[in-house]
Scaffold this motif. Structure first.
Motif, PDB file in Angstrom:
ATOM      1  N   ILE A   1      48.505  22.273  81.187  1.00 23.50           N
ATOM      2  CA  ILE A   1      49.316  22.047  80.217  1.00 23.50           C
ATOM      3  C   ILE A   1      49.863  23.393  79.006  1.00 23.50           C
ATOM      4  O   ILE A   1      50.697  23.535  78.944  1.00 23.50           O
ATOM      5  CB  ILE A   1      47.669  21.902  79.421  1.00 23.50           C
ATOM      6  CG1 ILE A   1      47.628  20.781  80.257  1.00 23.50           C
ATOM      7  CG2 ILE A   1      48.831  20.712  78.037  1.00 23.50           C
ATOM      8  CD1 ILE A   1      46.367  19.610  79.150  1.00 23.50           C
ATOM      9  N   ILE A   2      49.168  24.770  79.664  1.00 22.08           N
ATOM     10  CA  ILE A   2      49.334  25.535  78.857  1.00 22.08           C
ATOM     11  C   ILE A   2      50.927  26.271  79.695  1.00 22.08           C
ATOM     12  O   ILE A   2      51.367  26.628  79.018  1.00 22.08           O
ATOM     13  CB  ILE A   2      48.512  26.946  78.847  1.00 22.08           C
ATOM     14  CG1 ILE A   2      47.404  26.020  78.016  1.00 22.08           C
ATOM     15  CG2 ILE A   2      49.449  27.955  78.978  1.00 22.08           C
ATOM     16  CD1 ILE A   2      45.873  26.943  77.969  1.00 22.08           C
TER      17      ILE A   2
ATOM     18  N   ALA B   1      55.827  21.030  72.181  1.00 29.63           N
ATOM     19  CA  ALA B   1      55.099  22.711  72.458  1.00 29.63           C
ATOM     20  C   ALA B   1      53.484  22.687  70.986  1.00 29.63           C
ATOM     21  O   ALA B   1      53.471  22.761  71.040  1.00 29.63           O
ATOM     22  CB  ALA B   1      56.124  24.000  72.566  1.00 29.63           C
ATOM     23  N   ASP B   2      54.524  22.184  69.795  1.00 24.21           N
ATOM     24  CA  ASP B   2      53.759  22.742  68.926  1.00 24.21           C
ATOM     25  C   ASP B   2      53.230  21.190  68.527  1.00 24.21           C
ATOM     26  O   ASP B   2      51.565  21.384  68.477  1.00 24.21           O
ATOM     27  CB  ASP B   2      54.516  22.200  67.432  1.00 24.21           C
ATOM     28  CG  ASP B   2      55.427  23.307  66.665  1.00 24.21           C
ATOM     29  OD1 ASP B   2      54.949  24.337  68.063  1.00 24.21           O
ATOM     30  OD2 ASP B   2      56.685  23.455  65.467  1.00 24.21           O
TER      31      ASP B   2
ATOM     32  N   ASP C   1      49.072  21.483  68.631  1.00 19.72           N
ATOM     33  CA  ASP C   1      47.984  20.829  67.614  1.00 19.72           C
ATOM     34  C   ASP C   1      46.789  20.347  68.095  1.00 19.72           C
ATOM     35  O   ASP C   1      45.751  19.684  67.871  1.00 19.72           O
ATOM     36  CB  ASP C   1      48.647  20.312  66.628  1.00 19.72           C
ATOM     37  CG  ASP C   1      49.411  21.085  65.643  1.00 19.72           C
ATOM     38  OD1 ASP C   1      49.565  22.261  65.926  1.00 19.72           O
ATOM     39  OD2 ASP C   1      50.922  20.502  65.438  1.00 19.72           O
ATOM     40  N   ASP C   2      47.146  19.228  68.997  1.00 19.44           N
ATOM     41  CA  ASP C   2      46.655  18.540  69.816  1.00 19.44           C
ATOM     42  C   ASP C   2      45.116  19.064  70.376  1.00 19.44           C
ATOM     43  O   ASP C   2      43.746  18.729  70.092  1.00 19.44           O
ATOM     44  CB  ASP C   2      47.220  17.675  71.138  1.00 19.44           C
ATOM     45  CG  ASP C   2      48.071  16.411  69.759  1.00 19.44           C
ATOM     46  OD1 ASP C   2      47.992  16.031  68.701  1.00 19.44           O
ATOM     47  OD2 ASP C   2      48.290  15.388  70.847  1.00 19.44           O
ATOM     48  N   LEU C   3      45.576  20.142  70.893  1.00 18.71           N
ATOM     49  CA  LEU C   3      45.026  21.138  72.007  1.00 18.71           C
ATOM     50  C   LEU C   3      43.514  22.029  70.835  1.00 18.71           C
ATOM     51  O   LEU C   3      42.224  21.882  70.820  1.00 18.71           O
ATOM     52  CB  LEU C   3      44.498  22.485  72.503  1.00 18.71           C
ATOM     53  CG  LEU C   3      46.437  21.780  73.785  1.00 18.71           C
ATOM     54  CD1 LEU C   3      46.339  23.293  74.298  1.00 18.71           C
ATOM     55  CD2 LEU C   3      44.787  21.082  74.736  1.00 18.71           C
TER      56      LEU C   3
ATOM     57  N   ALA D   1      43.009  20.092  67.628  1.00 20.46           N
ATOM     58  CA  ALA D   1      42.056  19.171  67.024  1.00 20.46           C
ATOM     59  C   ALA D   1      40.485  19.240  67.741  1.00 20.46           C
ATOM     60  O   ALA D   1      39.440  18.482  67.650  1.00 20.46           O
ATOM     61  CB  ALA D   1      42.752  18.076  67.774  1.00 20.46           C
ATOM     62  N   LEU D   2      40.399  19.338  69.187  1.00 17.00           N
ATOM     63  CA  LEU D   2      39.791  19.661  70.833  1.00 17.00           C
ATOM     64  C   LEU D   2      38.919  21.614  70.824  1.00 17.00           C
ATOM     65  O   LEU D   2      38.761  21.210  71.077  1.00 17.00           O
ATOM     66  CB  LEU D   2      40.501  19.559  71.869  1.00 17.00           C
ATOM     67  CG  LEU D   2      40.925  17.893  72.104  1.00 17.00           C
ATOM     68  CD1 LEU D   2      41.739  17.958  73.392  1.00 17.00           C
ATOM     69  CD2 LEU D   2      39.558  16.800  71.761  1.00 17.00           C
ATOM     70  N   ASP D   3      39.480  21.447  69.281  1.00 20.12           N
ATOM     71  CA  ASP D   3      39.051  23.401  69.538  1.00 20.12           C
ATOM     72  C   ASP D   3      39.622  24.854  70.707  1.00 20.12           C
ATOM     73  O   ASP D   3      38.824  25.491  70.628  1.00 20.12           O
ATOM     74  CB  ASP D   3      37.305  23.089  69.199  1.00 20.12           C
ATOM     75  CG  ASP D   3      36.108  23.316  68.436  1.00 20.12           C
ATOM     76  OD1 ASP D   3      36.882  23.369  67.105  1.00 20.12           O
ATOM     77  OD2 ASP D   3      35.525  23.171  67.876  1.00 20.12           O
ATOM     78  N   ILE D   4      40.356  24.149  70.925  1.00 20.85           N
ATOM     79  CA  ILE D   4      41.006  24.476  72.030  1.00 20.85           C
ATOM     80  C   ILE D   4      42.315  25.068  70.995  1.00 20.85           C
ATOM     81  O   ILE D   4      43.410  24.665  70.837  1.00 20.85           O
ATOM     82  CB  ILE D   4      41.247  24.534  73.364  1.00 20.85           C
ATOM     83  CG1 ILE D   4      39.869  23.182  73.619  1.00 20.85           C
ATOM     84  CG2 ILE D   4      41.923  24.877  74.452  1.00 20.85           C
ATOM     85  CD1 ILE D   4      40.474  22.218  74.899  1.00 20.85           C
ATOM     86  N   ASN D   5      42.203  27.001  70.761  1.00 18.38           N
ATOM     87  CA  ASN D   5      43.468  27.584  70.032  1.00 18.38           C
ATOM     88  C   ASN D   5      44.157  28.181  71.559  1.00 18.38           C
ATOM     89  O   ASN D   5      43.729  29.261  71.698  1.00 18.38           O
ATOM     90  CB  ASN D   5      42.714  28.275  68.821  1.00 18.38           C
ATOM     91  CG  ASN D   5      41.440  27.259  68.375  1.00 18.38           C
ATOM     92  OD1 ASN D   5      42.637  26.142  67.966  1.00 18.38           O
ATOM     93  ND2 ASN D   5      40.282  27.565  68.368  1.00 18.38           N
TER      94      ASN D   5
END
Ligand code: AMP
Length: 455
Positions: free
Chosen positions: A422-423, A438-439, A443-445, A447-451
């Motif tokens: 994904i990255i 890309a944004d 943002d979706d990641l 929301a899953l605590d993956i920054n």
């Protein structure tokens, strides 16, 4: 042969059902708040019972009701200034979410009370026509004096009814009579031959079970607190309406989850919600904790015992981790180890005998624990062949699916690999100046605590 403790006969009985088909109904929650870990104790217990029955070749249809209209819901909605049905459906969603997290996955159908009004009204009509119920200005009531055997499940008598949560109402013939239909003009109400209103608590269950199972079925379950008057009322309603008995062949009840000797309950305020618990513990730890006590016995909840469950599960997972590691190593012995083959057989017998004996999960878990001691010893002595390891792992996987908890640590490698992909895709989107997409991924990641930080 599976034996089941039947609350009706107060003894263990051989489970005998036609064509190995089981119709099971367990009372579902009244959804006016978040569910607590006492509720979870009951639902985890039945989840494992169903898993075991299926493993043993039974085909099980597991039905649960959802009480989505009730005094507590209406009162809470008033306090919140919220629509009662919006409130109940909001908490129903939370309940489903909690059950999914706890891996309680075997309910085939959830039946909302509000979606079975026709069936409820038709059952009340039958009771009125047969002279078991009467209409007053406030509602329709079941005349308990007409049902001779009232209380046959709890062995309690009619006088006890007076001390239970039965509505005080001067229009009733007898204070012990309970409501089948409560008349009310304010929303939410449903039309009925007796005017606008909503159902009493007991009738929704028998109307729902009659629509899916007919007037008689195999197993009815719930917590101990429901035996009287709720389950006795169900028996009276359905057996009176159908003139058939018994309503149910086996009655199964779970013990309470207590705190300092008192039942965990919303009214006592001594509860921990499932969500609060899962902030600090893995769902499997709570499952392990619940299964460490027999489903009919009380459990005293404490953080210490939960921590012990966490340690025990971790020790089992460490052993299974070593088994997996060993399987991919080069220095395995060629010959199968007779001793471990015997020990595996002993473990299987103990485990399945315990489960056959009224689903005795604590004995089943202690045999698993003893077996892991043996495994640790054999692993440290490098005494296992590929066949031995595969047989052991197969059995542990089988046990894992019966208990519904991970005996093997989850492997995070695959999710790490997916994240890398994904990255990578996102970097390409950025280099193509597709910022929106890309944004969105970032943002979706997040929301899953993956920054993701772009440098
Ligand atoms: P309720 O929403 O209160 O009707 O409860 C739903 C189910 O959870 C019923 O089967 C109850 O018997 C059960 N239950 C409620 N509190 C506890 C508790 N502290 N321990 C075990 N089961 C419980």
């Amino acid at each position: 042969m599976i034996t089941v403790y039947n609350t009706m006969t107060r003894q263990k009985e051989e489970l005998k059902v036609k064509n190995n088909k089981i119709k099971l109904f367990v009372c579902g929650p009244t959804v006016y708040d978040y569910s607590h870990i006492g509720h979870a104790r009951t639902y985890i217990s039945f989840d494992v019972i169903v898993r075991y029955l299926k493993h043993e070749g039974y085909s099980v249809f597991y039905l649960q009701n959802i009480t989505d209209i009730d005094d507590k819901i209406i009162n809470r909605a008033k306090e919140n200034g919220e629509d009662p049905l919006e409130l109940s459906h909001r908490f129903e969603k939370e309940y489903m979410d909690d059950m999914e997290k706890l891996n309680v996955t075997n309910v085939n159908f959830y039946a909302r009370a509000t979606e079975h009004m026709d069936e409820i009204i038709s059952q009340i009509k039958k009771l009125v026509n047969k002279g078991y119920a009467y209409d007053t200005p406030t509602g329709v009531y079941f005349d308990v004096s007409k049902f001779e055997d009232f209380g046959k499940l709890s062995n309690r008598n009619l006088d006890d009814l007076q001390n239970t949560r039965i509505e005080v109402d001067t229009t009733k013939d007898d204070p012990k009579d309970f409501a089948l239909w409560k008349k009310q003009d304010s929303q939410p109400y449903w039309d009925s031959p007796w005017g606008k209103g909503r159902p009493g608590w007991h009738i929704e269950d028998t109307a729902i079970t009659e629509s899916y199972f007919g007037p008689q079925y195999n197993i009815h379950g719930g917590g101990l607190d429901l035996i009287f008057p709720h389950h006795d009322a169900e028996i009276a309603q359905m057996e009176a309406a159908s003139s058939k008995e018994p309503l149910v062949e086996y009655w199964m009840h779970t013990g309470f989850l207590n705190v300092k000797g008192e039942k965990m309950s919303k009214s006592l305020g001594n509860f921990i919600t499932i969500k609060q618990l899962l902030e600090n513990y893995e769902p499997d730890v709570y499952r392990f904790f619940v299964l460490s006590t027999h489903y009919r016995s009380p459990i005293d909840f404490s953080d210490d015992i939960l921590k012990q469950a966490e340690n025990s599960l971790e020790r089992i997972q460490n052993t299974t981790g070593k088994l997996i590691e060993k399987l991919s190593s080069d220095n395995l012995v060629q010959e199968s180890n007779d001793e471990i083959t015997n020990q595996l057989e002993v473990f299987r017998n103990e485990f399945f005998d315990a489960m056959d004996n009224d689903f005795n999960t604590p004995i089943a878990l202690s045999s698993l624990f003893n077996f892991t001691h043996t495994l640790n010893k054999e692993l440290s002595e490098d005494n296992l062949s590929k066949d031995d390891l595969e047989n052991i792992i197969d059995t542990l996987r089988e046990v894992e699916s019966i208990l519904g908890l991970s005996l093997f640590k989850q492997d995070d490698t695959s999710s790490d690999e997916v994240l890398d992909i994904i990255i990578d895709v996102r970097s390409q989107l950025r280099s193509n100046k597709q910022w929106d997409l890309a944004d969105k991924i970032r943002d979706d990641l997040s929301a899953l605590d993956i920054n993701i930080e772009d440098k």
